[in-house]
Design an enzyme around this catalytic site. Structure first.
Site, PDB file in Angstrom:
ATOM      1  N   LYS A 198       3.933  -1.221  -4.171  1.00 46.14           N
ATOM      2  CA  LYS A 198       3.629  -2.598  -3.767  1.00 46.14           C
ATOM      3  C   LYS A 198       4.667  -3.579  -4.283  1.00 46.14           C
ATOM      4  CE  LYS A 198      -0.992  -2.582  -2.217  1.00 46.14           C
ATOM      5  NZ  LYS A 198      -2.365  -3.010  -2.344  1.00 46.14           N
ATOM      6  N   LYS A 237       1.483   7.716   4.361  1.00 48.64           N
ATOM      7  CA  LYS A 237       0.036   7.531   4.385  1.00 48.64           C
ATOM      8  C   LYS A 237      -0.349   6.453   5.402  1.00 48.64           C
ATOM      9  CE  LYS A 237      -1.899   4.867   1.429  1.00 48.64           C
ATOM     10  NZ  LYS A 237      -2.368   4.129   0.249  1.00 48.64           N
ATOM     11  N   LYS A 256      -3.326   0.004   5.725  1.00 46.56           N
ATOM     12  CA  LYS A 256      -3.596  -1.255   6.420  1.00 46.56           C
ATOM     13  C   LYS A 256      -2.393  -2.196   6.345  1.00 46.56           C
ATOM     14  CE  LYS A 256      -6.640  -1.864   2.517  1.00 46.56           C
ATOM     15  NZ  LYS A 256      -8.014  -1.591   2.143  1.00 46.56           N
TER      16      LYS A 256
HETATM   17  P1  TYM Z   1      -7.986   0.797  -0.799  1.00 46.75           P
HETATM   18  O1  TYM Z   1      -8.650  -0.463  -0.429  1.00 46.75           O
HETATM   19  O2  TYM Z   1      -6.509   0.873  -0.619  1.00 46.75           O
HETATM   20  O3  TYM Z   1      -8.584   2.008  -0.001  1.00 46.75           O
HETATM   21  C1  TYM Z   1      -9.989   2.198   0.071  1.00 46.75           C
HETATM   22  C2  TYM Z   1     -10.359   3.655   0.021  1.00 46.75           C
HETATM   23  O4  TYM Z   1      -9.833   4.367   1.114  1.00 46.75           O
HETATM   24  C3  TYM Z   1      -9.029   5.434   0.678  1.00 46.75           C
HETATM   25  N1  TYM Z   1      -7.880   5.536   1.595  1.00 46.75           N
HETATM   26  C4  TYM Z   1      -7.518   6.649   2.229  1.00 46.75           C
HETATM   27  N2  TYM Z   1      -8.056   7.883   2.242  1.00 46.75           N
HETATM   28  C5  TYM Z   1      -7.446   8.805   3.008  1.00 46.75           C
HETATM   29  N3  TYM Z   1      -6.342   8.557   3.762  1.00 46.75           N
HETATM   30  C6  TYM Z   1      -5.789   7.338   3.781  1.00 46.75           C
HETATM   31  N4  TYM Z   1      -4.709   7.099   4.528  1.00 46.75           N
HETATM   32  C7  TYM Z   1      -6.383   6.305   2.990  1.00 46.75           C
HETATM   33  N5  TYM Z   1      -6.089   5.000   2.782  1.00 46.75           N
HETATM   34  C8  TYM Z   1      -7.028   4.541   1.930  1.00 46.75           C
HETATM   35  C9  TYM Z   1      -8.595   5.059  -0.724  1.00 46.75           C
HETATM   36  O5  TYM Z   1      -8.249   6.178  -1.481  1.00 46.75           O
HETATM   37  C10 TYM Z   1      -9.819   4.363  -1.244  1.00 46.75           C
HETATM   38  O6  TYM Z   1     -10.776   5.291  -1.683  1.00 46.75           O
HETATM   39  N6  TYM Z   1      -7.945   0.265  -5.748  1.00 46.75           N
HETATM   40  C11 TYM Z   1      -8.736   0.664  -4.609  1.00 46.75           C
HETATM   41  C12 TYM Z   1      -9.992  -0.156  -4.440  1.00 46.75           C
HETATM   42  C13 TYM Z   1     -10.830  -0.203  -5.666  1.00 46.75           C
HETATM   43  C14 TYM Z   1     -11.672   0.832  -6.166  1.00 46.75           C
HETATM   44  C15 TYM Z   1     -12.247   0.312  -7.350  1.00 46.75           C
HETATM   45  C16 TYM Z   1     -11.965   2.120  -5.734  1.00 46.75           C
HETATM   46  C17 TYM Z   1     -10.930  -1.242  -6.504  1.00 46.75           C
HETATM   47  N7  TYM Z   1     -11.785  -0.952  -7.539  1.00 46.75           N
HETATM   48  C18 TYM Z   1     -13.138   1.072  -8.110  1.00 46.75           C
HETATM   49  C19 TYM Z   1     -12.861   2.865  -6.488  1.00 46.75           C
HETATM   50  C20 TYM Z   1     -13.432   2.343  -7.675  1.00 46.75           C
HETATM   51  C21 TYM Z   1      -7.893   0.514  -3.355  1.00 46.75           C
HETATM   52  O7  TYM Z   1      -6.938  -0.204  -3.325  1.00 46.75           O
HETATM   53  O8  TYM Z   1      -8.364   1.206  -2.281  1.00 46.75           O
END
Ligand code: TYM
Length: 332
Positions: free
Chosen positions: A114, A196, A199
């Site tokens: 990022k 990957k 978004k």
């Molecule tokens: P975030 O918002 O980027 O993604 C949300 C969830 O989706 C999963 N994910 C994917 N899984 C498979 N293939 C992909 N291409 C893909 N893109 C996203 C991510 O692994 C995630 O599970 N930091 C976290 C959000 C967060 C969080 C937390 C998660 C904040 N606090 C506490 C668990 C517990 C994040 O940025 O996910």
């Protein structure tokens, strides 16, 4: 009666929900609602580590809540809330910041990616983001954190922070386990299948959104990048595009890779891509329709997030009080 184990996870409303977030995370949440005491939130506080348009952030946060429910997270069984409504997240994050090392944060892959992507805005929040994520998890004494592969490193750091804190003050935090699905943990971009699906993808054809209309989904899958061979075979190294489509198809239909290879033996990629698109359209249709229906009832959504925040805060507060006491803050 034995207390249920706790499951917790969150997603940043920094963009529309992607097929990756659905298959890697949300889909696995709904399945376990009876077995676990479940907490799912909109990680809006994480989102502002990258500049957002305020009105869009608000809209996406509410849409995400509606989509959570549409994906099968019944608010009666799952506590659904907005992170910024529960101030204990920020409060514990500050404390945990003081137990998280500069070196550890510097090694985080997401921070490196990022900060390269947003070179003009490498703010302190982006750097300390994993301490906030650790707070999100540890506040609830979560046993399991269902996430995609890309969040594994943050979950491991959370465990390290918890162990460090417990090592000094005794058993304050439960040590959480990440729960990463066997298939769907890393969905790749349709246009650059070595990256990957994300978004923040700048290529509109690479990322599939859960709430995309059927004709948009069909078009994106039709344009998915494949290879110059003509065989549907699972080989992520040499055939990343086809393997990714097989992964998606497997998630959508429940079929394993051997069955998929057999189903499409001797058929062209065109037929396969159309079949994957159709399976995704059928998987997403009820979710999109239910999300739209729920979005028309703002009062209901408000009641869900209000009740969710109340329940979440009462649990979060217990942990925070304990932490404050342990570190030596005078009780009010
Ligand atoms: P975030 O918002 O980027 O993604 C949300 C969830 O989706 C999963 N994910 C994917 N899984 C498979 N293939 C992909 N291409 C893909 N893109 C996203 C991510 O692994 C995630 O599970 N930091 C976290 C959000 C967060 C969080 C937390 C998660 C904040 N606090 C506490 C668990 C517990 C994040 O940025 O996910």
């Amino acid at each position: 009666m034995e207390e249920k184990k706790r499951m917790l996870s969150g997603i940043q409303p920094s963009g529309e929900l992607t097929l990756g977030s659905y298959l890697g995370a949300i889909r696995n949440w709904a399945e376990r609602a009876d077995e676990f005491d479940c907490y799912y939130f909109m990680a809006d506080m994480h989102t502002i580590t990258v500049r957002q348009t305020p009105a869009d952030l608000r809209r996406r946060t509410i849409t995400q809540l509606a989509a959570y429910i549409a994906c099968g997270l019944d608010p009666e069984k799952n506590t659904l809330f907005i992170q910024s409504h529960v101030p204990q997240h920020a409060q514990l994050a500050w404390v945990l910041n003081c137990y998280t090392m500069f070196g550890e944060l510097s090694r985080m892959t997401q921070f490196k990616a990022k900060s390269a992507q947003h070179a003009e805005n490498i703010n302190a929040g982006l750097f300390t983001y994993p301490a906030l994520m650790a707070a999100d998890i540890l506040l609830y004494q979560a046993d399991m954190v269902p996430v995609g592969e890309d969040q594994k490193q943050h979950c491991e750091l959370t465990r390290d922070i918890a162990e460090r804190f417990n090592g000094i003050y005794g058993d304050v935090f439960k040590i959480p386990e990440p729960y990463i699905p066997k298939v769907g943990a890393r969905i790749m971009s349709l246009s650059t299948p070595t990256n990957k699906m994300s978004k923040s993808d700048t290529d509109p054809n690479g990322c599939v959104y859960l709430l995309d209309k059927p004709e948009v989904l069909a078009r994106k899958f039709k344009r998915a990048v494949t290879d110059s061979e003509m065989s549907v075979r699972f080989d992520p190294v040499n055939k990343p595009g086809i393997s990714n489509l097989m992964q998606i198809y497997s998630c959508a239909t429940g079929r394993d890779y051997a069955a998929i290879e057999q189903e499409f033996a001797g058929q062209g990629y065109g037929t396969f891509k159309t079949a994957v698109g159709d399976a995704v359209i059928e998987m997403c249709r009820p979710i999109r329709e239910e999300t739209d229906r729920l979005l028309a009832d703002k009062a209901y959504l408000q009641s869900v997030y209000t009740n969710g925040a109340d329940k979440a805060a009462s649990i979060a507060n217990k942990t925070l009080r304990k932490v404050y006491k342990k570190v030596g803050f005078v009780q009010r």
